[in-house]
Design a protein around this motif. Structure first.
Motif, mmCIF file in Angstrom:
data_model
loop_
_atom_site.group_PDB
_atom_site.id
_atom_site.type_symbol
_atom_site.label_atom_id
_atom_site.label_comp_id
_atom_site.label_asym_id
_atom_site.label_seq_id
_atom_site.Cartn_x
_atom_site.Cartn_y
_atom_site.Cartn_z
ATOM 1 N N SER A 20 0.856 -1.208 -0.028
ATOM 2 C CA SER A 20 0.133 0.130 -0.013
ATOM 3 C C SER A 20 0.836 1.092 0.070
ATOM 4 O O SER A 20 0.393 2.224 -0.318
ATOM 5 N N ASN A 21 2.129 1.073 0.382
ATOM 6 C CA ASN A 21 2.979 2.337 0.473
ATOM 7 C C ASN A 21 2.403 3.309 1.468
ATOM 8 O O ASN A 21 2.674 4.536 1.500
ATOM 9 N N ASP A 22 1.872 2.775 2.346
ATOM 10 C CA ASP A 22 1.009 3.662 3.535
ATOM 11 C C ASP A 22 1.142 3.093 4.880
ATOM 12 O O ASP A 22 0.254 2.679 5.508
ATOM 13 N N GLY A 23 2.310 3.226 5.328
ATOM 14 C CA GLY A 23 2.363 2.726 6.562
ATOM 15 C C GLY A 23 3.947 2.256 6.942
ATOM 16 O O GLY A 23 4.821 2.566 5.926
ATOM 17 N N ASP A 24 4.393 1.671 7.691
ATOM 18 C CA ASP A 24 5.717 1.458 8.132
ATOM 19 C C ASP A 24 5.894 -0.195 8.011
ATOM 20 O O ASP A 24 5.564 -1.142 8.410
ATOM 21 N N GLY A 50 -0.762 8.721 16.588
ATOM 22 C CA GLY A 50 0.743 8.690 15.973
ATOM 23 C C GLY A 50 1.042 7.514 15.100
ATOM 24 O O GLY A 50 2.219 7.054 14.703
ATOM 25 N N VAL A 51 -0.160 6.475 14.771
ATOM 26 C CA VAL A 51 0.197 5.266 14.033
ATOM 27 C C VAL A 51 -0.615 5.394 12.993
ATOM 28 O O VAL A 51 -1.877 5.673 13.017
ATOM 29 N N LYS A 52 -0.325 5.149 11.772
ATOM 30 C CA LYS A 52 -1.017 5.048 10.603
ATOM 31 C C LYS A 52 -2.254 4.126 10.642
ATOM 32 O O LYS A 52 -2.216 2.991 11.126
ATOM 33 N N SER A 53 -3.678 4.660 10.329
ATOM 34 C CA SER A 53 -4.763 4.079 10.515
ATOM 35 C C SER A 53 -4.887 2.803 9.787
ATOM 36 O O SER A 53 -5.439 1.928 10.391
ATOM 37 N N GLY A 79 13.867 -9.388 2.279
ATOM 38 C CA GLY A 79 14.745 -9.104 0.902
ATOM 39 C C GLY A 79 13.977 -8.607 -0.388
ATOM 40 O O GLY A 79 14.682 -8.131 -1.198
ATOM 41 N N VAL A 80 12.385 -8.875 0.015
ATOM 42 C CA VAL A 80 11.949 -8.533 -1.266
ATOM 43 C C VAL A 80 11.502 -7.120 -1.370
ATOM 44 O O VAL A 80 11.241 -6.426 -2.382
ATOM 45 N N LEU A 81 12.154 -6.381 -0.283
ATOM 46 C CA LEU A 81 11.895 -4.831 -0.114
ATOM 47 C C LEU A 81 13.475 -4.306 -0.021
ATOM 48 O O LEU A 81 13.946 -3.388 -0.790
ATOM 49 N N LEU A 82 14.235 -4.705 0.616
ATOM 50 C CA LEU A 82 15.342 -4.423 1.166
ATOM 51 C C LEU A 82 16.323 -5.398 1.834
ATOM 52 O O LEU A 82 15.875 -5.766 2.880
ATOM 53 N N LYS A 126 11.455 15.530 13.749
ATOM 54 C CA LYS A 126 11.417 14.617 14.880
ATOM 55 C C LYS A 126 10.453 13.283 14.750
ATOM 56 O O LYS A 126 11.020 12.325 15.315
ATOM 57 N N ASP A 127 9.593 13.386 13.998
ATOM 58 C CA ASP A 127 8.807 12.063 13.660
ATOM 59 C C ASP A 127 9.013 12.011 12.067
ATOM 60 O O ASP A 127 7.754 12.061 11.571
ATOM 61 N N PRO A 128 10.030 11.593 11.516
ATOM 62 C CA PRO A 128 10.002 11.713 9.981
ATOM 63 C C PRO A 128 9.275 10.661 9.070
ATOM 64 O O PRO A 128 8.665 11.116 8.233
ATOM 65 N N PHE A 129 8.969 9.855 9.682
ATOM 66 C CA PHE A 129 8.178 8.472 9.135
ATOM 67 C C PHE A 129 6.761 8.887 8.750
ATOM 68 O O PHE A 129 6.125 8.960 7.647
ATOM 69 N N ARG A 130 6.039 9.512 9.903
ATOM 70 C CA ARG A 130 4.692 9.912 9.826
ATOM 71 C C ARG A 130 4.525 11.063 8.918
ATOM 72 O O ARG A 130 3.614 10.992 8.188
ATOM 73 N N LEU A 131 5.508 12.015 8.746
ATOM 74 C CA LEU A 131 5.195 13.285 8.353
ATOM 75 C C LEU A 131 5.734 13.361 6.698
ATOM 76 O O LEU A 131 5.034 14.070 5.947
ATOM 77 N N ASN A 132 6.274 12.281 6.384
ATOM 78 C CA ASN A 132 6.983 12.255 5.048
ATOM 79 C C ASN A 132 6.777 10.908 4.061
ATOM 80 O O ASN A 132 7.202 10.706 3.046
ATOM 81 N N ILE A 133 6.045 10.137 4.900
ATOM 82 C CA ILE A 133 5.692 8.783 3.956
ATOM 83 C C ILE A 133 4.998 8.926 2.661
ATOM 84 O O ILE A 133 5.174 8.412 1.879
ATOM 85 N N ASN A 134 4.254 10.002 2.576
ATOM 86 C CA ASN A 134 3.699 10.304 1.551
ATOM 87 C C ASN A 134 4.537 11.040 0.375
ATOM 88 O O ASN A 134 4.063 11.349 -0.717
#
Length: 566
Positions: free
Chosen positions: A191-195, A392-395, A409-412, A558-566
């Motif tokens: 989904s490219n929308d989460g961690d 603070g967690v992706k819905s 390994g399928v991603l990194l 400070k919380d890069p993943f949440r603010l920049n995932i999109n």
């Protein structure tokens, strides 16, 4: 991890290490300081560098390569400088073998000999393998292809059934690096929308960047709004190795292997002690035709003969009352996707009917496996975040009742993001790359992803010549970033002009290595450490100097993943 009465509660804390890990790190840093003093590297308690060793994927090539590297790190007096040991895929097979032994790093030569003796020895018997599959089948709510992969594939490489659990290792490894096993969340990847980055250690399992975790002993149990509502037994180390190490080839290769293994395993069905229902022979023929039909499609052969045979069998079994789905001919187009859709739908429908006819565990398990094959279900677990509420967690991580976890390994193909958590404060990453193909793909992909997520990581620059004739030691540095040492397994130093020959000899998806192949690979991997002992010490000194004169490691956000995932 919090406890409330008898209910486990998932932990949602940002940038805070588990208390047990904090205690481990404090003790391990004392060991690192003592080791640095022995190496005559000047360092104070505050300047002790946090060093992470990464083992990439690569099947048994990674397993043996990591073992050879660790042996030489030990001989060089550098192993006790390592704070974290993190792996994906094949490297986790090595880690699982090592951490069976309490404080393995204090007796590595002995432990190494035991591992090599085992992996070059005989395979686990088919009878024992099927008994283990039966335990997996009846021992959990959610059975998937990972259970099958553990028994039919991973076991053929590691040559044992390791039924110990990760939580049993707590307090057994105060003299070893802290182990981290890395996988990814399949739905988050798609989904490219989460961690997607998921880690498992003896104390907790969870999302590396989002900072949400559950006690490892409860990972897989059913949760609702943070409370455990149904317990599932903790998975064992054999299963963990399958969870981490299932991407040994592309999807077609894996499917061929799985269907073939199902076909081979069927040969012992007559030896089962379970009672056999009267229509077993007819159902068995239909089942084997279904297996062969799937294999023929994967091999580019015409499956219509098996299609017809299955229809005839089902018609006879049902007395002509079994409705048939449309034949493949009605779906034929220039696009191969309709054929794949047909096969999956046909497989599911045949399985549904056959499962209603037979009461026999092995046959029933075979039907379940076929269903998982048709739906491509791997590593399915109850979602410990289900229906929790946390801004603070992706819905998307909170909604589904189950999640699927697969080989990272399928991603990194290297576990960078397990050690790039801000709270682990890593100063030096030593990347051992056992990947097939481009030896810089992992470090390049890590750098690109970190740039998108605004996570500090040095810039990676390599020449085209490096890709074809890699050296055995690369250092990447940046301002306010960890230093990254990157070591490709096969290189121009330890392989001369025969790098490609070595790559071909040790490709990922092949049978178990011979004793000679194991010895040669141990030697080649070990040279990457022994040839660079002084360079490694030099870079350790450099990061100590960096700490000595101060270094800001504050994230740009400070919380890069949440603010920049999109």
């Amino acid at each position: 991890v919090c406890l409330f009465g008898f209910l486990s509660i998932s932990r949602i804390l940002k940038n805070v290490l588990n208390k047990s890990e904090q205690e481990f790190v404090a003790g391990r840093r004392n060991t690192v300081l003592q080791t640095l003093n022995k190496l005559k590297i000047q360092c104070s308690q505050k300047e002790v560098p946090n060093i992470a060793l990464l083992g990439s994927g690569g099947g048994q090539r990674a397993m043996v390569g990591l073992l050879g590297s660790l042996v030489q790190l030990d001989k060089a007096g550098l192993l006790d400088c390592i704070l974290y040991l993190s792996g994906v895929s094949g490297s986790t097979w090595c880690m699982a073998s090592l951490y069976k032994e309490p404080n393995w790093s204090t007796k590595l030569e002995t432990v190494k000999d035991k591992i090599i003796e085992r992996i070059r020895g005989p395979e686990v018997s088919l009878t024992d393998a099927m008994a283990k599959l039966k335990k997996y089948y009846y021992g959990k709510d959610l059975f998937s292809l990972t259970d099958v992969w553990a028994v039919m594939v991973v076991m053929s490489y590691v040559k044992e059934i390791d039924e110990h659990t990760l939580t049993e290792q707590r307090k057994q490894h105060n003299k070893d690096p802290f182990p981290i096993y890395a996988v990814i969340d399949k739905q988050s990847k798609q989904s490219n929308d989460g961690d997607p980055w998921f880690e498992i250690n003896p104390y907790e399992a969870g999302y590396s960047l989002s900072g949400v975790f559950v006690d490892t002993g409860d990972f897989g149990s059913q949760f609702h709004k943070g409370s455990k509502i149904k317990h599932q037994d903790e998975f064992d180390m054999l299963y963990l190795q399958a969870l981490c190490g299932s991407a040994l080839g592309d999807e077609v290769d894996i499917k061929k292997t799985m269907w073939q293994k199902i076909k081979e395993a069927d040969t012992i069905s007559d030896a089962s002690d379970d009672p056999i229902s009267p229509p077993l022979d007819e159902c068995h023929r239909a089942f084997m035709d279904l297996v062969n039909m799937n294999l023929s499609v994967l091999n580019g052969e015409n499956p219509s003969g098996f299609d017809k045979s299955i229809r005839t069998n089902l018609n006879d079994l049902s007395g002509g009352k079994r409705p048939l789905i449309s034949t493949m001919e009605t779906l034929e187009t220039a696009d191969i996707r309709p054929e794949k859709q047909y096969i999956n739908r046909f497989t599911m429908e045949v399985c549904e009917y056959l499962s209603s006819q037979i009461q026999n565990w092995l046959f029933d398990a075979g039907i379940s496996i076929c269903k998982c094959m048709a739906q491509w279900i791997w590593g399915r677990k109850y979602n410990f975040l289900h229906n929790m509420t946390d801004e603070g967690v992706k819905s998307t991580l909170l909604q589904s009742e189950t999640r699927d976890y697969i080989d990272a390994g399928v991603l990194l193909n290297s576990p960078y993001f397990s050690v790039l958590r801000e709270d682990r404060d890593i100063d030096l990453i030593i990347s051992l790359d056992f990947s097939e193909g481009d030896p810089f793909m992992t470090v390049n992909d890590a750098a690109e992803t970190c740039k998108k997520l605004k996570i500090p990581f040095p810039e990676v620059n390599v020449t085209s010549e490096d890709k074809t004739k890699p050296k055995d030691f690369y250092v990447f540095k940046g301002q306010n970033t960890p230093t990254v040492i990157h070591i490709p397994l096969f290189n121009a130093v330890n392989c001369g002009d025969k790098v490609e020959d070595w790559r071909k000899k040790y490709h990922t998806f092949q049978g178990a290595y011979s004793a000679e192949m194991i010895a040669d690979l141990m030697d080649v991997a070990g040279k990457n450490i022994s040839n660079n002992r002084e360079k490694l010490k030099e870079q350790i000194r450099a990061v100590i100097e960096k700490k000595r004169f101060g270094r800001s490691k504050t994230f740009l956000n400070k919380d890069p993943f949440r603010l920049n995932i999109n």
